[in-house]
Design a protein around this motif. Structure first.
Motif, PDB file in Angstrom:
ATOM      1  N   SER A 199      -0.360   5.503 -22.658  1.00 12.67           N
ATOM      2  CA  SER A 199      -0.840   6.442 -23.670  1.00 12.67           C
ATOM      3  C   SER A 199      -0.650   7.866 -23.175  1.00 12.67           C
ATOM      4  N   GLU A 200      -0.012   8.695 -23.990  1.00 15.54           N
ATOM      5  CA  GLU A 200      -0.030  10.140 -23.763  1.00 15.54           C
ATOM      6  C   GLU A 200      -0.988  10.723 -24.801  1.00 15.54           C
ATOM      7  N   SER A 201      -2.235  10.871 -24.401  1.00 13.58           N
ATOM      8  CA  SER A 201      -3.284  11.182 -25.369  1.00 13.58           C
ATOM      9  C   SER A 201      -3.127  12.562 -25.994  1.00 13.58           C
ATOM     10  N   PHE A 202      -2.580  13.525 -25.236  1.00 11.18           N
ATOM     11  CA  PHE A 202      -2.489  14.888 -25.763  1.00 11.18           C
ATOM     12  C   PHE A 202      -1.370  15.057 -26.796  1.00 11.18           C
ATOM     13  N   THR A 203      -0.432  14.126 -26.867  1.00  7.02           N
ATOM     14  CA  THR A 203       0.618  14.207 -27.889  1.00  7.02           C
ATOM     15  C   THR A 203       0.559  13.047 -28.880  1.00  7.02           C
ATOM     16  N   GLY A 204      -0.461  12.195 -28.789  1.00  5.94           N
ATOM     17  CA  GLY A 204      -0.605  11.103 -29.741  1.00  5.94           C
ATOM     18  C   GLY A 204       0.508  10.089 -29.675  1.00  5.94           C
ATOM     19  N   THR A 205       0.986   9.797 -28.464  1.00  6.42           N
ATOM     20  CA  THR A 205       2.180   8.975 -28.291  1.00  6.42           C
ATOM     21  C   THR A 205       1.916   7.809 -27.346  1.00  6.42           C
ATOM     22  N   LEU A 206       2.476   6.652 -27.673  1.00  9.78           N
ATOM     23  CA  LEU A 206       2.622   5.551 -26.729  1.00  9.78           C
ATOM     24  C   LEU A 206       4.050   5.613 -26.194  1.00  9.78           C
ATOM     25  N   THR A 207       4.179   5.773 -24.888  1.00  9.94           N
ATOM     26  CA  THR A 207       5.473   5.940 -24.239  1.00  9.94           C
ATOM     27  C   THR A 207       5.782   4.713 -23.399  1.00  9.94           C
ATOM     28  N   ALA A 208       7.007   4.216 -23.500  1.00  6.30           N
ATOM     29  CA  ALA A 208       7.420   3.026 -22.761  1.00  6.30           C
ATOM     30  C   ALA A 208       8.436   3.387 -21.686  1.00  6.30           C
ATOM     31  N   PHE A 209       8.383   2.643 -20.575  1.00  9.88           N
ATOM     32  CA  PHE A 209       9.356   2.753 -19.487  1.00  9.88           C
ATOM     33  C   PHE A 209       9.838   1.362 -19.126  1.00  9.88           C
ATOM     34  N   ASP A 210      11.128   1.240 -18.807  1.00 16.87           N
ATOM     35  CA  ASP A 210      11.610   0.028 -18.161  1.00 16.87           C
ATOM     36  C   ASP A 210      11.116   0.003 -16.721  1.00 16.87           C
ATOM     37  N   ILE A 211      10.768  -1.190 -16.235  1.00 18.42           N
ATOM     38  CA  ILE A 211      10.385  -1.383 -14.836  1.00 18.42           C
ATOM     39  C   ILE A 211      11.533  -2.089 -14.132  1.00 18.42           C
ATOM     40  N   GLY A 257       0.783  -1.232   0.000  1.00 21.15           N
ATOM     41  CA  GLY A 257       0.000   0.000   0.000  1.00 21.15           C
ATOM     42  C   GLY A 257       0.808   1.271   0.000  1.00 21.15           C
ATOM     43  N   THR A 258       2.130   1.182   0.054  1.00 17.87           N
ATOM     44  CA  THR A 258       2.932   2.398   0.006  1.00 17.87           C
ATOM     45  C   THR A 258       2.895   2.990  -1.402  1.00 17.87           C
ATOM     46  N   VAL A 259       2.897   4.326  -1.466  1.00 14.84           N
ATOM     47  CA  VAL A 259       2.737   5.051  -2.723  1.00 14.84           C
ATOM     48  C   VAL A 259       4.004   5.840  -3.006  1.00 14.84           C
ATOM     49  N   GLU A 260       4.515   5.731  -4.226  1.00 18.60           N
ATOM     50  CA  GLU A 260       5.699   6.474  -4.634  1.00 18.60           C
ATOM     51  C   GLU A 260       5.453   7.094  -5.997  1.00 18.60           C
ATOM     52  N   ARG A 261       5.366   8.413  -6.045  1.00 20.86           N
ATOM     53  CA  ARG A 261       5.152   9.099  -7.312  1.00 20.86           C
ATOM     54  C   ARG A 261       6.388   8.961  -8.182  1.00 20.86           C
ATOM     55  N   GLN A 262       6.166   8.623  -9.453  1.00 18.74           N
ATOM     56  CA  GLN A 262       7.251   8.534 -10.415  1.00 18.74           C
ATOM     57  C   GLN A 262       7.345   9.875 -11.141  1.00 18.74           C
ATOM     58  N   GLU A 263       8.486  10.499 -11.132  1.00 20.25           N
ATOM     59  CA  GLU A 263       8.612  11.875 -11.634  1.00 20.25           C
ATOM     60  C   GLU A 263       8.777  11.892 -13.149  1.00 20.25           C
ATOM     61  N   HIS A 264       7.668  11.696 -13.825  1.00 16.07           N
ATOM     62  CA  HIS A 264       7.680  11.701 -15.282  1.00 16.07           C
ATOM     63  C   HIS A 264       6.544  12.584 -15.767  1.00 16.07           C
ATOM     64  N   ASP A 265       6.841  13.689 -16.420  1.00 17.47           N
ATOM     65  CA  ASP A 265       5.823  14.601 -16.940  1.00 17.47           C
ATOM     66  C   ASP A 265       5.177  13.982 -18.181  1.00 17.47           C
ATOM     67  N   LEU A 266       3.884  13.763 -18.102  1.00 22.07           N
ATOM     68  CA  LEU A 266       3.159  13.082 -19.167  1.00 22.07           C
ATOM     69  C   LEU A 266       2.024  13.969 -19.676  1.00 22.07           C
ATOM     70  N   ALA A 267       1.785  13.934 -20.994  1.00 17.35           N
ATOM     71  CA  ALA A 267       0.784  14.781 -21.627  1.00 17.35           C
ATOM     72  C   ALA A 267      -0.566  14.061 -21.632  1.00 17.35           C
ATOM     73  N   PHE A 268      -1.292  14.199 -20.533  1.00 18.37           N
ATOM     74  CA  PHE A 268      -2.555  13.518 -20.264  1.00 18.37           C
ATOM     75  C   PHE A 268      -2.388  12.002 -20.363  1.00 18.37           C
ATOM     76  N   PRO A 269      -1.799  11.386 -19.331  1.00 18.06           N
ATOM     77  CA  PRO A 269      -1.626   9.934 -19.330  1.00 18.06           C
ATOM     78  C   PRO A 269      -2.967   9.220 -19.308  1.00 18.06           C
ATOM     79  N   ASN A 270      -3.044   8.153 -20.060  1.00 14.82           N
ATOM     80  CA  ASN A 270      -4.302   7.436 -20.213  1.00 14.82           C
ATOM     81  C   ASN A 270      -4.049   5.943 -20.006  1.00 14.82           C
ATOM     82  N   GLY A 271      -4.478   5.082 -20.928  1.00 15.80           N
ATOM     83  CA  GLY A 271      -4.350   3.653 -20.721  1.00 15.80           C
ATOM     84  C   GLY A 271      -2.922   3.186 -20.513  1.00 15.80           C
ATOM     85  N   MET A 272      -2.764   2.121 -19.728  1.00 14.62           N
ATOM     86  CA  MET A 272      -1.443   1.557 -19.430  1.00 14.62           C
ATOM     87  C   MET A 272      -1.491   0.043 -19.578  1.00 14.62           C
ATOM     88  N   ALA A 273      -0.343  -0.541 -19.908  1.00 17.40           N
ATOM     89  CA  ALA A 273      -0.201  -1.990 -19.976  1.00 17.40           C
ATOM     90  C   ALA A 273       1.216  -2.365 -19.573  1.00 17.40           C
TER      91      ALA A 273
END
Length: 290
Positions: free
Chosen positions: A175-187, A148-164
């Motif tokens: 999904s960054e819906s405001f820039t028409g981009t699918l953005t990927a991050f390593d976990i 239940g601990t929460v940690e904000r990830q410091e990534h500026d996103l242009a209206f983040p939407n769906g995730m997988a």
């Protein structure tokens, strides 16, 4: 080109589809419901003491629920086996309400949010690019660990939407819906995100899911669902008469594409009764989360 059949019709704004235990579950925004439907169209409203915005399952089978308006107490909720809703995490320190949720195979949950009031923002006509209009703020992703601990990830996103999340728990795509981009991050091993990069652009992504060929199903930004390879090549299209807001692969073999679609009216986003669930055959099965 693939044709889709109507599974359910006359709904509100339908979002957050998830395949779980032989049925498609989704949120019917405006009606305050979660509905579960079989591939044959048999369906029921799932009783929840909350107005659900997005949902996802922990690996042990318990359901997580982001309420439509998690403020002021800012709780991510969890449905216990006895049917009670309890607080899973406190989201009140995040900079805005939460939009989407995905839970990976290790029990880490990721939520995102726009950082501003989207419905008020979108009602005001403005010719400027969305990210340059008054009131816009970059969005965020937050990691919620199983405790239940929460940690904000410091990534500026242009209206983040769906995730997988990929099946190896190694990559998160958003999904960054405001820039028409699918953005990927390593976990990383501890669930944090890094190595931001473009998976695909030039589309209008909203809710997303992954298939076994490494492609992403999402919205084109118009009235069609598209299957996108890394790099942006469109592999398949499903034409519709209204906008797809989210997609999910499911069915017994994972090769049915379920589409949440509706006619969008920013002045009355949850009204109209134009929401429908459609189904179409897909060339590759579902993998990963959701």
């Amino acid at each position: 080109m693939t044709n889709a059949r109507i599974l359910l019709d006359g709904l509100k704004l339908v979002e957050s589809p998830r395949w779980h235990e032989g049925r498609l579950w989704f949120c019917n925004w405006g009606a305050g419901e979660v509905i579960a439907v079989t591939p044959e169209g048999d369906h029921e409203v799932v009783p929840l003491a909350a107005d659900p915005h997005t949902i996802g399952w922990l690996p042990d089978g318990r359901l997580l629920v982001v309420p439509k308006d998690p403020k002021p107490d800012g709780k991510l909720l969890r449905l216990e086996p006895d049917g009670t809703l309890v607080a899973h995490a406190d989201l009140s320190a995040l900079p805005g309400g939460c939009n989407e949720l995905v839970v990976d195979g290790r029990g880490n949950a990721y939520v995102n949010g726009a950082g501003f009031d989207f419905l008020e923002f979108i009602k005001r006509p403005d010719p400027r690019p969305l990210t340059e209009r008054p009131g816009y703020r970059p969005g965020f992703i937050a990691l919620i660990r199983p405790d239940g601990t929460v940690e904000r990830q410091e990534h500026d996103l242009a209206f983040p939407n769906g995730m997988a999340v990929t099946p190896d728990n190694g990559t998160l795509i958003v999904s960054e819906s405001f820039t028409g981009t699918l953005t990927a991050f390593d976990i990383s091993g501890d669930g944090t995100l890094g190595n931001r990069r473009v998976f695909a652009d030039g589309i209008g992504p909203d809710g997303i899911c992954l298939d076994a060929d490494g492609a992403v199903w999402t919205s084109s930004g118009g009235n069609e669902a598209v299957r996108v390879a890394e790099g942006g090549r469109i592999l398949d299209r499903v034409e519709l008469d209204r906008a797809p807001f989210a997609v999910m692969l499911g069915g017994d073999d994972g090769r049915t594409l379920f589409i949440c679609a509706a006619r969008w009216d920013p002045q009355d986003p949850f009204g109209g009764g134009t929401g429908r669930i459609l189904a179409a055959p897909a060339p590759a099965p579902h993998v990963g989360w959701p």
